[in-house]
Enzyme design. Sequence first.
Site, PDB file in Angstrom:
ATOM      1  N   ARG A  75       0.890  -1.264  -0.022  1.00 58.41           N
ATOM      2  CA  ARG A  75      -0.123  -0.182   0.046  1.00 58.41           C
ATOM      3  C   ARG A  75       0.822   1.273  -0.044  1.00 58.41           C
ATOM      4  O   ARG A  75       1.898   1.236   0.726  1.00 58.41           O
ATOM      5  CB  ARG A  75      -0.867   0.063   1.237  1.00 58.41           C
ATOM      6  CG  ARG A  75      -2.081   1.084   1.263  1.00 58.41           C
ATOM      7  CD  ARG A  75      -3.077   0.834   2.129  1.00 58.41           C
ATOM      8  NE  ARG A  75      -2.579   0.634   3.691  1.00 58.41           N
ATOM      9  CZ  ARG A  75      -2.753   1.443   4.616  1.00 58.41           C
ATOM     10  NH1 ARG A  75      -3.898   2.182   4.469  1.00 58.41           N
ATOM     11  NH2 ARG A  75      -2.266   1.236   5.941  1.00 58.41           N
ATOM     12  N   SER A 139       6.434  -5.004   8.066  1.00 58.58           N
ATOM     13  CA  SER A 139       5.638  -5.705   9.088  1.00 58.58           C
ATOM     14  C   SER A 139       6.368  -7.209   9.183  1.00 58.58           C
ATOM     15  O   SER A 139       5.702  -8.023   9.036  1.00 58.58           O
ATOM     16  CB  SER A 139       4.154  -5.935   8.996  1.00 58.58           C
ATOM     17  OG  SER A 139       3.624  -4.580   9.032  1.00 58.58           O
ATOM     18  N   ASP A 195       3.544  -1.077  13.626  1.00 56.50           N
ATOM     19  CA  ASP A 195       2.298  -0.617  13.767  1.00 56.50           C
ATOM     20  C   ASP A 195       1.946  -0.162  14.935  1.00 56.50           C
ATOM     21  O   ASP A 195       1.050   0.629  15.022  1.00 56.50           O
ATOM     22  CB  ASP A 195       1.528  -1.825  13.282  1.00 56.50           C
ATOM     23  CG  ASP A 195       1.647  -2.959  14.158  1.00 56.50           C
ATOM     24  OD1 ASP A 195       2.400  -3.055  14.996  1.00 56.50           O
ATOM     25  OD2 ASP A 195       0.685  -4.069  13.855  1.00 56.50           O
TER      26      ASP A 195
END
Length: 461
Positions: A75, A139, A195
């Site tokens: 993204r 991540s 995150d």
Amino acid sequence: MLNVKVDHVIESLSLSDDHLMRLSSKMSQELVRGLHQSTNDEAEIKMLPSFVTSTPDGSENGEFLALDLGGTNFRIILVKIQSGDSPKIQMDNQVYAISNELMTGTGTQLFDHMVNCLWDFLVERDMMCQLLPIGFTFSFPTKNLGIKQTILVNWSKGFTATGVVGEDIGQLLNDAINRKFKNFELKIMATVVNDTVGTLVSCAFDHHDTCMGLIVGTGTNMCYMEAQSNIELLNNHKTLEGEMCINTEWGAFGDNSGALDEIKTSYDIDIDRNSPNVGQHIFEKMISGMYMGELARLIIVDLSNKGHLFQSIDSNSLFYKSGFSTAFVSQILHMNDNCSQALGTTDIFKNKYGVTCSDEDMTKLRKICESLSIRAASLCAIGVIAVARKIIEHRGQRHLVVGVDGSVYRKHPTFKSLLINTTHRLAPELNIDFQLSTDGSGRGAALVAAVESRIQHIVTQ
């Protein structure tokens, strides 16, 4: 009384306030051990420095990019920030696929693909000639050596791209940008944004007292702002001023100390034994969405096999297949008595789960799911309290805001209220507010880049 066996299971999941506060004290001790150089190696909670040293103060201004790679989707988010008395933020994002060939090919191919996507994203928006600081949410298991230096420890989630493990992710991204963009100016301001850290920073844009970031979703984790002088893992820490965000990785609480042993049930032991990381992240397995539904399934199967639940259960029932999600727990808790009678519990459970379920069975199911949810929220609350008290030690600040995100916090019908109410009941002297955070891996990563730009006096268009 529901049933002696059912009552026994529910009692085994119940924790007194005194017991919860003893656990909170033990977690407080582990937070300190994780910060100290001499005890960090054996500490359960590793207290990892994020090298993020500030949160938004309202003066951030300009356009920033966030790149978010965490699986089969990549993204790109453009975040436009307008400073002033009422700072405003706008987001524009696009999702690109990551094929299996890219996941298992070479690192050069993977990073070139991401930069090609970035090129297309900027061309479509006529933004090719701007200096755009980038925050990159990556991540995967990493080791942070600085705000712009993060080493990949090992791949996960099906990625095996060669030439990346052990390398500086920020440098690999910069190299790919230089190959593609050549004379165009893009600057990596924050290579990797955990995150949880992104959750804190994103919430701080809207609530300046935010000093904790909490995730309760598939997993659970907490970060918070700590005085740099207290972080012995930093070089010359005693001479450092200001704060740094610490990624606690609190899911490992209880792994070695046995702090959670006396509250483990046989079902918790089964969950751990059948997990891919046996003996690790015990605290997380009692709280997070990845395990709550499976705990409910194990309890239900055990009670059913012993004749304490359901008149009959099909041998092919989903209840005999592992992998139940927390959505099942939410489904049960959403069904009040009127709803269950109107829709017919027999039809719902016969069609979906292959069981004959009476209204009495539904009452037992709800009580089991309520007990699991209360325990999960209570354990999360004792962690929030431990971290809040750690912050007060160096800030003296009494009003603390926790930015929270994650599917369990967002979607579970009672978890949010249970967490808030339990925290306030156990520590009424602490003024803790919980605020829903927005897109820590996207908006939060871009805001980290914005904060770093402010600190380094970099002006963007």
